[in-house]
Enzyme design. Structure first.
Site, short mmCIF file in Angstrom:
data_model
loop_
_atom_site.label_atom_id
_atom_site.label_comp_id
_atom_site.label_asym_id
_atom_site.label_seq_id
_atom_site.Cartn_x
_atom_site.Cartn_y
_atom_site.Cartn_z
N TYR A 71 -30.20 33.25 -78.42
CA TYR A 71 -28.90 32.88 -78.99
C TYR A 71 -28.75 33.41 -80.42
O TYR A 71 -29.68 33.32 -81.22
CB TYR A 71 -28.75 31.36 -79.03
CG TYR A 71 -28.42 30.78 -77.67
CD1 TYR A 71 -27.22 31.06 -77.03
CD2 TYR A 71 -29.33 29.94 -77.03
CE1 TYR A 71 -26.92 30.53 -75.78
CE2 TYR A 71 -29.04 29.39 -75.79
CZ TYR A 71 -27.83 29.69 -75.17
OH TYR A 71 -27.55 29.16 -73.95
N LYS A 94 -45.37 0.95 -82.34
CA LYS A 94 -43.91 1.04 -82.19
C LYS A 94 -43.53 2.36 -81.50
O LYS A 94 -44.34 3.29 -81.45
CB LYS A 94 -43.24 0.93 -83.56
CG LYS A 94 -43.67 1.98 -84.58
CD LYS A 94 -43.28 1.59 -85.99
CE LYS A 94 -43.78 2.61 -87.01
NZ LYS A 94 -43.58 2.15 -88.39
C1 LIG Z 1 -44.89 2.30 -88.98
C2 LIG Z 1 -45.48 1.36 -89.93
C3 LIG Z 1 -46.85 1.44 -90.25
C4 LIG Z 1 -47.75 2.54 -89.75
O1 LIG Z 1 -47.61 3.68 -90.55
P1 LIG Z 1 -48.46 5.01 -90.29
O2 LIG Z 1 -48.06 5.90 -91.40
O3 LIG Z 1 -48.00 5.53 -88.95
O4 LIG Z 1 -49.89 4.64 -90.28
C5 LIG Z 1 -47.38 0.47 -91.09
N1 LIG Z 1 -46.60 -0.51 -91.60
C6 LIG Z 1 -45.29 -0.60 -91.33
C7 LIG Z 1 -44.49 -1.71 -91.92
C8 LIG Z 1 -44.69 0.33 -90.49
O5 LIG Z 1 -43.38 0.23 -90.22
#
Ligand SMILES: *Cc1c(COP(=O)(O)O)cnc(C)c1O
Length: 351
Positions: free
Chosen positions: A246, A37
């Protein structure tokens, strides 16, 4: 030195190695779903797929457009983890053979319309109380569809990175309850990366590895695949009492040498990075000194030898862990990886 720009070097071979390391932690009977993702956590989904397609069993994404574009590059199972909500989306998943998660009763209507070859992933809430069907509502699934052997019952752990937290035990117990309630031989999936590392005995049929593939967790066998770096564009000597950046957040107590590096929050350096956060200048550690600007950070290079304009400064990469940067600033590596901005040049390297 030509035109200076921040760079993101990505070593896809390290991701491949990390996947092999994660797979070696679980039994041979478990399948590995690569979670890609958010453009593969900022690593470029399309470039990655060709390199790992032969060593993973499926892919997980959250956006439908990501799933559809992924389908052009792989024949493997693609899981849309947010699920679908309307007929338009239903037609798209059907036309592209995309499987989806059913995590809310509002999605039950799609259980009656299984397309040929489709697997359902039923997500149950076991204690994270975010997404997932309650144990009470789970029975209704069986009224809508006849579950098949390669459908999957899944859940997600809230505390996979804190193995001693009792919530883990509660979630495992509730998951078992849910499975026996369904009383049919479907597949099971619980673990994300930290689950794979801390609870490999619960791998079941599928694990869902994300951050570990990219090297965003502390583990001796996992290496960070991205290097985020830019160049020094100016060096300044300052005197005791001089304030920097800043708000004049930092003030020199002694004579100092400050390097201004051409990378800022518009590139993906968190704006609230604290003073003292370490970066790597000519292979030596040096602290951020003063507030992060849109295009610049200031670094104390008083103790670094032979620094000059054009030298590279690494924010995270080899020898300077993204996990350390994240911890120093009360952030997580996931956020650092996914917030590198599009203006940063991506360069694919095999180191
Ligand atoms: C993002 C996600 C993962 C992966 O998790 P990580 O901690 O990056 O390994 C697994 N399952 C679901 C449902 C997710 O949304």
């Amino acid at each position: 030195m030509s035109s200076i720009t921040a760079e993101l070097l990505i070593d896809l071979s390290k991701i491949k190695k990390n996947i092999c390391s994660l797979k070696s932690l679980i039994g041979k009977d478990s399948n590995f779903m690569a979670i890609v993702k958010s453009d593969a956590y900022g690593h470029d989904l399309k470039k990655l797929i060709v390199r790992i397609d032969d060593i993973v069993d499926a892919y997980g994404v959250v956006r439908l457009d990501e799933a559809v574009s992924l389908r052009r590059h792989t024949q493997k199972q693609i899981l849309l983890m947010q699920g679908i909500y309307d007929d338009l989306e239903w037609n798209i998943v059907k036309d592209n053979s995309i499987n989806f998660v059913v995590h809310d009763p509002i999605q039950f209507k799609f259980l009656e319309r299984r397309y040929s070859g489709q697997k359902f992933w039923i997500k149950v809430n076991t204690g994270m109380n975010r997404l997932g069907i309650s144990l009470d509502d789970l029975k209704k699934v069986l009224k809508k569809t006849h579950l098949q052997n390669d459908d999957v019952l899944m859940t997600h752990l809230a505390c996979a990175d804190i193995p001693d937290d009792e919530l883990n035990l509660l979630q495992f117990a509730n998951f078992e309850k849910a499975f026996s309630q369904l009383n049919c031989p479907i597949q099971r999936s619980i673990l994300n990366t930290n689950g794979i590392i801390n609870f490999p005995q619960h791998a079941y049929d599928w694990v869902r590895g994300g951050i570990g593939m990219y090297g965003g967790v502390h583990h001796p066998d996992l290496e960070t695949a991205m290097t985020f770096r830019s160049q020094i564009i100016s060096i300044r000597d300052i005197q005791p009492g001089d304030r920097v950046g800043y708000g004049g957040r930092q003030q020199a107590k002694t004579k100092m040498k400050i390097a201004n590096v051409y990378v800022g929050y518009a590139d993906g350096v968190p704006q609230n990075s604290i003073d003292g956060t370490k970066v790597l200048v000519n292979d030596q550690y040096a602290p951020i000194f003063g507030r992060v600007s849109m295009d610049l950070i200031s670094v104390d290079i008083s103790k670094i030898d032979n620094c000059k304009v054009g030298d590279w400064v690494v924010l995270w990469g080899d020898n300077i862990s993204i996990n350390k940067f994240a911890e120093t600033n009360s952030l997580i590596s996931y956020e650092l990886m996914t917030k590198i901005s599009p203006r940063v040049k991506k360069i694919f390297v095999e180191l």
